[in-house]
Design a protein around this motif. Structure first.
Motif, PDB file in Angstrom:
ATOM      1  N   THR A 214       0.835  -1.197   0.000  1.00 54.68           N
ATOM      2  CA  THR A 214       0.000   0.000   0.000  1.00 54.68           C
ATOM      3  C   THR A 214       0.870   1.247   0.000  1.00 54.68           C
ATOM      4  OG1 THR A 214      -1.771  -1.142   1.185  1.00 54.68           O
ATOM      5  CG2 THR A 214      -1.790   1.264   1.264  1.00 54.68           C
ATOM      6  N   LEU A 215       1.980   1.210   0.745  1.00 54.86           N
ATOM      7  CA  LEU A 215       2.906   2.338   0.795  1.00 54.86           C
ATOM      8  C   LEU A 215       3.853   2.349  -0.397  1.00 54.86           C
ATOM      9  CD1 LEU A 215       3.840   2.397   4.604  1.00 54.86           C
ATOM     10  CD2 LEU A 215       2.304   3.933   3.379  1.00 54.86           C
ATOM     11  N   THR A 216       4.393   1.182  -0.749  1.00 51.63           N
ATOM     12  CA  THR A 216       5.374   1.133  -1.833  1.00 51.63           C
ATOM     13  C   THR A 216       4.733   1.292  -3.208  1.00 51.63           C
ATOM     14  OG1 THR A 216       5.229  -1.292  -1.888  1.00 51.63           O
ATOM     15  CG2 THR A 216       6.953  -0.321  -0.512  1.00 51.63           C
ATOM     16  N   GLY A 217       3.430   1.014  -3.300  1.00 49.91           N
ATOM     17  CA  GLY A 217       2.736   1.168  -4.574  1.00 49.91           C
ATOM     18  C   GLY A 217       2.145   2.547  -4.770  1.00 49.91           C
ATOM     19  N   ALA A 218       1.959   3.298  -3.674  1.00 48.63           N
ATOM     20  CA  ALA A 218       1.327   4.615  -3.766  1.00 48.63           C
ATOM     21  C   ALA A 218       2.082   5.589  -4.669  1.00 48.63           C
ATOM     22  CB  ALA A 218       1.148   5.203  -2.365  1.00 48.63           C
ATOM     23  N   PRO A 219       3.432   5.679  -4.572  1.00 49.48           N
ATOM     24  CA  PRO A 219       4.132   6.610  -5.483  1.00 49.48           C
ATOM     25  C   PRO A 219       3.934   6.258  -6.950  1.00 49.48           C
ATOM     26  CG  PRO A 219       5.562   5.998  -3.656  1.00 49.48           C
ATOM     27  CD  PRO A 219       4.360   5.105  -3.588  1.00 49.48           C
ATOM     28  N   LEU A 220       3.729   4.985  -7.258  1.00 50.81           N
ATOM     29  CA  LEU A 220       3.506   4.579  -8.641  1.00 50.81           C
ATOM     30  C   LEU A 220       2.187   5.122  -9.178  1.00 50.81           C
ATOM     31  CD1 LEU A 220       4.819   0.899  -8.628  1.00 50.81           C
ATOM     32  CD2 LEU A 220       5.655   2.762 -10.073  1.00 50.81           C
ATOM     33  N   LEU A 221       1.219   5.328  -8.301  1.00 47.83           N
ATOM     34  CA  LEU A 221      -0.044   5.942  -8.736  1.00 47.83           C
ATOM     35  C   LEU A 221       0.209   7.346  -9.286  1.00 47.83           C
ATOM     36  CD1 LEU A 221      -2.444   4.900  -5.825  1.00 47.83           C
ATOM     37  CD2 LEU A 221      -2.664   4.214  -8.217  1.00 47.83           C
ATOM     38  N   LEU A 222       1.036   8.115  -8.560  1.00 51.23           N
ATOM     39  CA  LEU A 222       1.360   9.471  -9.000  1.00 51.23           C
ATOM     40  C   LEU A 222       2.164   9.446 -10.297  1.00 51.23           C
ATOM     41  CD1 LEU A 222       1.489  12.532  -8.533  1.00 51.23           C
ATOM     42  CD2 LEU A 222       3.518  12.138  -7.110  1.00 51.23           C
ATOM     43  N   LEU A 223       3.184   8.581 -10.358  1.00 47.31           N
ATOM     44  CA  LEU A 223       4.023   8.501 -11.558  1.00 47.31           C
ATOM     45  C   LEU A 223       3.199   8.095 -12.776  1.00 47.31           C
ATOM     46  CD1 LEU A 223       7.117   6.656 -10.015  1.00 47.31           C
ATOM     47  CD2 LEU A 223       6.911   9.086 -10.529  1.00 47.31           C
ATOM     48  N   SER A 224       2.322   7.119 -12.590  1.00 49.23           N
ATOM     49  CA  SER A 224       1.491   6.641 -13.700  1.00 49.23           C
ATOM     50  C   SER A 224       0.546   7.722 -14.191  1.00 49.23           C
ATOM     51  CB  SER A 224       0.685   5.412 -13.258  1.00 49.23           C
ATOM     52  OG  SER A 224       1.533   4.382 -12.813  1.00 49.23           O
ATOM     53  N   MET A 225      -0.008   8.488 -13.256  1.00 46.55           N
ATOM     54  CA  MET A 225      -0.925   9.557 -13.631  1.00 46.55           C
ATOM     55  C   MET A 225      -0.191  10.624 -14.443  1.00 46.55           C
ATOM     56  SD  MET A 225      -3.469  11.666 -11.078  1.00 46.55           S
ATOM     57  CE  MET A 225      -3.899  10.097 -10.309  1.00 46.55           C
ATOM     58  N   GLU A 226       1.026  10.967 -14.022  1.00 48.90           N
ATOM     59  CA  GLU A 226       1.812  11.960 -14.764  1.00 48.90           C
ATOM     60  C   GLU A 226       2.139  11.453 -16.164  1.00 48.90           C
ATOM     61  OE1 GLU A 226       5.101  13.891 -12.805  1.00 48.90           O
ATOM     62  OE2 GLU A 226       4.306  13.373 -10.845  1.00 48.90           O
ATOM     63  N   LEU A 227       2.494  10.166 -16.257  1.00 47.92           N
ATOM     64  CA  LEU A 227       2.816   9.586 -17.566  1.00 47.92           C
ATOM     65  C   LEU A 227       1.587   9.576 -18.463  1.00 47.92           C
ATOM     66  CD1 LEU A 227       5.131   8.254 -19.145  1.00 47.92           C
ATOM     67  CD2 LEU A 227       4.335   6.040 -18.294  1.00 47.92           C
ATOM     68  N   ALA A 228       0.423   9.231 -17.898  1.00 46.59           N
ATOM     69  CA  ALA A 228      -0.818   9.189 -18.673  1.00 46.59           C
ATOM     70  C   ALA A 228      -1.213  10.580 -19.165  1.00 46.59           C
ATOM     71  CB  ALA A 228      -1.942   8.592 -17.832  1.00 46.59           C
ATOM     72  N   LEU A 229      -0.881  11.612 -18.376  1.00 46.39           N
ATOM     73  CA  LEU A 229      -1.229  12.991 -18.746  1.00 46.39           C
ATOM     74  C   LEU A 229      -0.232  13.599 -19.722  1.00 46.39           C
ATOM     75  CD1 LEU A 229      -2.390  14.374 -15.276  1.00 46.39           C
ATOM     76  CD2 LEU A 229      -3.823  13.815 -17.250  1.00 46.39           C
ATOM     77  N   GLY A 230       0.820  12.839 -20.043  1.00 46.93           N
ATOM     78  CA  GLY A 230       1.776  13.301 -21.046  1.00 46.93           C
ATOM     79  C   GLY A 230       2.804  14.291 -20.546  1.00 46.93           C
ATOM     80  N   ARG A 231       3.095  14.311 -19.254  1.00 48.55           N
ATOM     81  CA  ARG A 231       4.119  15.219 -18.731  1.00 48.55           C
ATOM     82  C   ARG A 231       5.489  14.842 -19.291  1.00 48.55           C
ATOM     83  NH1 ARG A 231       3.210  18.537 -14.269  1.00 48.55           N
ATOM     84  NH2 ARG A 231       5.443  18.423 -13.869  1.00 48.55           N
ATOM     85  N   ASP A 232       6.291  15.849 -19.577  1.00 47.08           N
ATOM     86  CA  ASP A 232       7.628  15.616 -20.124  1.00 47.08           C
ATOM     87  C   ASP A 232       8.654  15.326 -19.035  1.00 47.08           C
ATOM     88  OD1 ASP A 232       6.794  16.038 -22.769  1.00 47.08           O
ATOM     89  OD2 ASP A 232       7.045  18.205 -22.551  1.00 47.08           O
ATOM     90  N   ARG A 233       8.447  15.916 -17.864  1.00 46.78           N
ATOM     91  CA  ARG A 233       9.407  15.757 -16.768  1.00 46.78           C
ATOM     92  C   ARG A 233       8.713  15.210 -15.537  1.00 46.78           C
ATOM     93  NH1 ARG A 233      14.287  18.144 -17.375  1.00 46.78           N
ATOM     94  NH2 ARG A 233      14.569  18.202 -15.114  1.00 46.78           N
ATOM     95  N   LEU A 234       9.461  14.432 -14.788  1.00 43.58           N
ATOM     96  CA  LEU A 234       8.943  13.813 -13.577  1.00 43.58           C
ATOM     97  C   LEU A 234       8.856  14.850 -12.459  1.00 43.58           C
ATOM     98  CD1 LEU A 234       8.239  11.251 -11.946  1.00 43.58           C
ATOM     99  CD2 LEU A 234      10.686  10.963 -11.559  1.00 43.58           C
TER     100      LEU A 234
END
Length: 211
Positions: free
Chosen positions: A64-84
């Motif tokens: 639950t804790l180790t997967g939570a940051p991946l939710l944010l990263l995936s959302m940024e990738l899906a929205l087409g952000r160029d930088r992390l």
């Protein structure tokens, strides 16, 4: 020269950057340190890092804790952000460095082999639209990781690792493997849900018969 550059100025291999992170003496390895180490190489390396972390045999609820940051990263990738981008609080998320060393040593040989055989190909799978779809798939997989399911971290984490490798290396074959593993994760989740519903219905019928 940064951690992501060799003496020639070319990008260093992902496995070499991991080795540098493992060699440092600080007891904790923080997410902020990982993001700084990979610089502007973006989503792929950091997502791959978290995929490795989620392959650890966590107890139910641990991901639950180790997967939570991946939710944010995936959302940024899906929205087409160029930088992390990650919030300040997320930079302090950490893992024991010795645990990370053990995990990295376990995957070091297959990781270096994968780096050797992967290459840019099937660009339509890793382009802007392709990365958006990858972000959506990883959002689903991350949501599964966050759920407190015993043993439910393995297949989603492997799928995210394939996607991350595809983004890093611009390798469409790795992305295809990610999609296949995502389909397997969805099938397993569907079957698990059917078993839970069937068990509930059986229990309810048993109660009704006993009345």
């Amino acid at each position: 020269m940064t951690l992501t550059e060799a003496s020639t100025g070319r990008p260093r291999a992902f496995s070499d950057v991991l080795a540098t992170l493992c060699a440092r003496k600080a007891e904790k390895l923080c997410l902020g340190e990982v993001v700084e180490a990979f610089g502007d190489r973006g989503f792929g390396p950091v997502m791959f890092f978290f995929a490795l972390i989620n392959l650890l045999p966590w107890p139910p609820g641990g991901t639950t804790l180790t997967g939570a940051p991946l939710l944010l990263l995936s959302m940024e990738l899906a929205l087409g952000r160029d930088r992390l981008w990650i919030p300040r609080w997320a930079e302090r998320v950490s893992v024991n460095r010795q645990t990370f060393r053990s995990l990295t040593s376990r995957f070091n040989r297959p990781l270096r082999w994968t780096e050797a055989v992967s290459r840019p190909r099937l660009f339509f799978l890793t382009g802007g639209f392709g990365q958006g779809l990858i972000g959506l798939a990883c959002l689903f997989l991350s949501a599964v990781l966050v759920l407190p399911i015993s043993g439910g971290n393995l297949v989603p984490a492997i799928a995210i690792a394939f996607f991350a490798m595809g983004v890093m290396q611009r390798d469409g074959v790795a992305v295809l493997l990610g999609w296949l593993t995502t389909a397997a994760a969805a099938a397993i989740l569907f079957l698990a849900w059917k078993l839970i519903v069937a068990g509930f219905e059986y229990g309810l019928e048993a109660v009704q018969r006993s009345i």
